[in-house]
Write a protein that holds these residues in place. Structure first.
Motif, PDB file in Angstrom:
ATOM      1  N   GLY A  69       0.747  -1.132  -0.005  1.00 37.21           N
ATOM      2  CA  GLY A  69      -0.191   0.237   0.236  1.00 37.21           C
ATOM      3  C   GLY A  69       0.817   1.256  -0.086  1.00 37.21           C
ATOM      4  N   ALA A  70       0.170   2.214  -0.462  1.00 38.97           N
ATOM      5  CA  ALA A  70       0.846   3.774  -0.427  1.00 38.97           C
ATOM      6  C   ALA A  70      -0.149   4.715  -0.154  1.00 38.97           C
ATOM      7  CB  ALA A  70       1.406   3.980  -1.942  1.00 38.97           C
ATOM      8  N   THR A  71       0.121   5.293   0.880  1.00 35.30           N
ATOM      9  CA  THR A  71      -0.844   6.393   1.353  1.00 35.30           C
ATOM     10  C   THR A  71      -0.758   7.606   0.622  1.00 35.30           C
ATOM     11  OG1 THR A  71      -0.667   5.900   3.677  1.00 35.30           O
ATOM     12  CG2 THR A  71      -1.289   7.956   3.513  1.00 35.30           C
ATOM     13  N   GLY A  72      -1.850   7.961   0.341  1.00 35.72           N
ATOM     14  CA  GLY A  72      -2.048   9.421  -0.461  1.00 35.72           C
ATOM     15  C   GLY A  72      -1.210  10.579   0.127  1.00 35.72           C
ATOM     16  N   LEU A  73      -1.043  11.580  -0.610  1.00 34.95           N
ATOM     17  CA  LEU A  73      -0.172  12.717  -0.270  1.00 34.95           C
ATOM     18  C   LEU A  73      -1.132  13.882   0.575  1.00 34.95           C
ATOM     19  CD1 LEU A  73       2.484  13.244  -3.177  1.00 34.95           C
ATOM     20  CD2 LEU A  73       2.780  12.077  -0.799  1.00 34.95           C
ATOM     21  N   SER A  74      -1.517  13.813   1.644  1.00 32.44           N
ATOM     22  CA  SER A  74      -2.384  14.266   2.430  1.00 32.44           C
ATOM     23  C   SER A  74      -2.274  14.328   3.858  1.00 32.44           C
ATOM     24  CB  SER A  74      -3.725  14.037   2.174  1.00 32.44           C
ATOM     25  OG  SER A  74      -4.676  14.909   2.840  1.00 32.44           O
ATOM     26  N   ASP A  75      -2.193  15.434   4.555  1.00 32.96           N
ATOM     27  CA  ASP A  75      -2.025  15.285   6.023  1.00 32.96           C
ATOM     28  C   ASP A  75      -3.304  14.888   6.776  1.00 32.96           C
ATOM     29  OD1 ASP A  75       0.315  16.334   5.768  1.00 32.96           O
ATOM     30  OD2 ASP A  75      -0.290  18.381   5.994  1.00 32.96           O
ATOM     31  N   GLU A  76      -4.531  14.786   5.875  1.00 34.89           N
ATOM     32  CA  GLU A  76      -5.959  14.317   6.592  1.00 34.89           C
ATOM     33  C   GLU A  76      -5.915  12.811   6.297  1.00 34.89           C
ATOM     34  OE1 GLU A  76     -10.446  15.234   6.280  1.00 34.89           O
ATOM     35  OE2 GLU A  76      -9.340  16.193   4.908  1.00 34.89           O
ATOM     36  N   LYS A  77      -6.246  12.175   7.383  1.00 32.42           N
ATOM     37  CA  LYS A  77      -6.371  10.753   7.360  1.00 32.42           C
ATOM     38  C   LYS A  77      -8.038  10.399   6.725  1.00 32.42           C
ATOM     39  CE  LYS A  77      -5.585   8.001  10.841  1.00 32.42           C
ATOM     40  NZ  LYS A  77      -6.837   6.733  10.881  1.00 32.42           N
ATOM     41  N   LEU A  78      -8.160   9.577   5.639  1.00 35.25           N
ATOM     42  CA  LEU A  78      -9.549   9.251   5.323  1.00 35.25           C
ATOM     43  C   LEU A  78     -10.303   8.278   5.731  1.00 35.25           C
ATOM     44  CD1 LEU A  78      -8.492  10.038   1.415  1.00 35.25           C
ATOM     45  CD2 LEU A  78      -9.298  11.900   3.035  1.00 35.25           C
ATOM     46  N   THR A  79      -9.599   7.418   6.305  1.00 33.01           N
ATOM     47  CA  THR A  79     -10.058   6.108   6.798  1.00 33.01           C
ATOM     48  C   THR A  79      -9.711   5.707   8.207  1.00 33.01           C
ATOM     49  OG1 THR A  79      -8.139   4.674   6.339  1.00 33.01           O
ATOM     50  CG2 THR A  79      -9.628   5.133   4.490  1.00 33.01           C
ATOM     51  N   SER A  80     -10.209   4.606   8.428  1.00 32.22           N
ATOM     52  CA  SER A  80     -10.235   4.173  10.024  1.00 32.22           C
ATOM     53  C   SER A  80      -8.917   3.389  10.067  1.00 32.22           C
ATOM     54  CB  SER A  80     -11.378   3.530  10.638  1.00 32.22           C
ATOM     55  OG  SER A  80     -11.475   2.471   9.901  1.00 32.22           O
ATOM     56  N   GLY A  81      -8.125   3.289   9.351  1.00 37.21           N
ATOM     57  CA  GLY A  81      -7.171   2.379   9.260  1.00 37.21           C
ATOM     58  C   GLY A  81      -5.817   2.963  10.147  1.00 37.21           C
ATOM     59  N   GLY A  82      -4.642   2.208  10.666  1.00 36.39           N
ATOM     60  CA  GLY A  82      -3.816   2.907  10.979  1.00 36.39           C
ATOM     61  C   GLY A  82      -3.222   4.111   9.913  1.00 36.39           C
ATOM     62  N   SER A  83      -3.249   3.719   8.779  1.00 34.95           N
ATOM     63  CA  SER A  83      -3.078   4.631   7.803  1.00 34.95           C
ATOM     64  C   SER A  83      -3.926   4.218   6.656  1.00 34.95           C
ATOM     65  CB  SER A  83      -1.471   4.685   7.185  1.00 34.95           C
ATOM     66  OG  SER A  83      -1.368   3.596   6.429  1.00 34.95           O
ATOM     67  N   ASP A  84      -4.291   5.438   5.630  1.00 31.51           N
ATOM     68  CA  ASP A  84      -5.039   5.095   4.565  1.00 31.51           C
ATOM     69  C   ASP A  84      -4.587   3.757   3.605  1.00 31.51           C
ATOM     70  OD1 ASP A  84      -6.826   7.070   5.344  1.00 31.51           O
ATOM     71  OD2 ASP A  84      -5.985   8.430   4.239  1.00 31.51           O
ATOM     72  N   ALA A  85      -3.323   3.595   3.618  1.00 32.72           N
ATOM     73  CA  ALA A  85      -2.721   2.600   2.897  1.00 32.72           C
ATOM     74  C   ALA A  85      -2.820   1.380   3.476  1.00 32.72           C
ATOM     75  CB  ALA A  85      -1.505   3.016   2.370  1.00 32.72           C
ATOM     76  N   ALA A  86      -2.887   1.356   5.018  1.00 29.22           N
ATOM     77  CA  ALA A  86      -2.919   0.166   5.726  1.00 29.22           C
ATOM     78  C   ALA A  86      -4.291  -0.425   5.740  1.00 29.22           C
ATOM     79  CB  ALA A  86      -2.662   0.401   6.975  1.00 29.22           C
ATOM     80  N   TRP A  87      -5.354   0.674   5.499  1.00 32.21           N
ATOM     81  CA  TRP A  87      -6.707   0.227   5.380  1.00 32.21           C
ATOM     82  C   TRP A  87      -6.903  -0.438   4.180  1.00 32.21           C
ATOM     83  CZ3 TRP A  87     -10.184   1.928   1.535  1.00 32.21           C
ATOM     84  CH2 TRP A  87     -11.433   1.666   1.909  1.00 32.21           C
ATOM     85  N   LEU A  88      -6.313   0.023   2.990  1.00 32.77           N
ATOM     86  CA  LEU A  88      -6.677  -0.392   1.786  1.00 32.77           C
ATOM     87  C   LEU A  88      -6.110  -1.631   1.455  1.00 32.77           C
ATOM     88  CD1 LEU A  88      -7.745  -0.049  -1.261  1.00 32.77           C
ATOM     89  CD2 LEU A  88      -5.754   1.216  -1.586  1.00 32.77           C
ATOM     90  N   ALA A  89      -4.758  -1.663   1.965  1.00 34.42           N
ATOM     91  CA  ALA A  89      -4.206  -3.078   1.861  1.00 34.42           C
ATOM     92  C   ALA A  89      -5.171  -4.203   2.903  1.00 34.42           C
ATOM     93  CB  ALA A  89      -2.569  -3.268   2.602  1.00 34.42           C
ATOM     94  N   GLY A  90      -5.406  -3.875   3.989  1.00 34.53           N
ATOM     95  CA  GLY A  90      -6.214  -4.872   4.713  1.00 34.53           C
ATOM     96  C   GLY A  90      -7.650  -5.155   3.996  1.00 34.53           C
TER      97      GLY A  90
END
Length: 291
Positions: A40-61
């Motif tokens: 996974g790769a998190t987007g370039l934003s300071d705001e987290k969009l999802t409930s995951g540890g990071s947005d990329a972790a959320w997407l990978a999961g």
């Protein structure tokens, strides 16, 4: 001869996934005739969009959970089409409260999906579908063959050029590099760009495909680029020697070596890389005849 109703399946020989920093944004799994690794790769934003540890972790999961549910129910093409629709729907649901999301804010993920099928003369037919730089090392009659999607390589070279020879603190990204990554993301899932799993831009059907006939029980390696730094960044192994070490059950030792090499170049001066420590994942599997 393939007995009616029975198909080859994968068995896990070894696996390990470790975070490069606080949150692991990789994913790993296998079920029946399918095995996969996600990066996974998190987007370039300071705001987290999802409930995951990071947005990329959320997407990978989320990708991993959906693949586990879909594996064995349909062929790979249908799986990926269903996966694209599911990821789009779930992402819309979890971000419905937000006013507007730019494309560069959304997370993405590289995916390596391996499928086993009936082969010739007692062997297993193995097919890979790849989006992004997840890598498979496959034992064939021609030796160890690398499968990966290198369509992002020109953009990665631009990022490294922006980084130049400058050293940087672990966890920091120089502003010139950040600007280049943002420019690269504008080419994500475009005909003149590169292709990854993304909840906002279509991608199913754009994966690169690879085929091989492998001996039953032969170890196949699937890994993220973070683990493959041992070959591609540090030059400590070739594809063949790394495969041999993993096939011999030395995965934990290799992971320790990787982290030692990263710690030995904390400022990324000798071995230029954006992340001093990246998430690192490998999966070693064997294709078993039927079951």
């Amino acid at each position: 001869m393939n007995p009616t109703g029975l198909i080859p399946h994968f068995r896990s020989l070894d696996r390990l996934s470790l975070p490069g920093s606080r949150v692991n944004e990789d994913g790993i799994g296998l079920h029946g005739p399918f095995a996969w690794v996600i990066d996974g790769a998190t987007g370039l934003s300071d705001e987290k969009l999802t409930s995951g540890g990071s947005d990329a972790a959320w997407l990978a999961g989320t990708v991993g959970d959906r693949l586990m549910h879909l594996a064995g129910e349909m062929d790979a093409d249908a799986m990926l089409s269903r996966l694209e629709a599911a990821i789009d729907a779930v992402f819309r649901e979890v971000t419905a409260h937000l006013q507007e999301i730019d494309d560069h804010q959304a997370p993405s993920a590289c995916l390596g999906l391996i499928e086993a099928g009936a082969g010739e003369r007692g062997r297993i037919a193995v097919q890979g579908r790849f989006l992004g730089d997840v890598i498979a090392l496959v034992p064939t009659e021609q030796g160890i063959v690398r499968w990966s999607d290198e369509r992002a390589k020109p953009f990665e070279r631009k990022t490294l050029a922006a980084l130049g020879a400058r050293e940087h603190e672990p966890g920091s990204i120089p502003e010139a590099v950040r600007r280049q990554i943002l420019e690269n993301r504008a080419r994500l899932n475009r005909p003149d760009g590169y292709w990854v799993v993304n909840p906002r831009r279509p991608w199913a059907g754009r994966e690169l495909r690879f085929d091989a006939q492998v001996e039953a029980g032969a170890p196949i390696v699937v890994a993220t680029d973070g683990f493959m730094r041992l070959v591609d960044v540090f030059g400590a192994y070739s594809d063949s020697t790394l495969h041999a070490r993993l096939a011999a059950g030395k995965g934990t030792e290799l992971m320790q070596e990787l982290r030692e090499r990263e710690r030995g170049d904390l400022m990324a001066g000798a071995y230029p890389r954006v992340k001093t420590h990246d998430d690192a994942t490998f999966l070693v599997i064997s294709a078993e005849p039927y079951g």
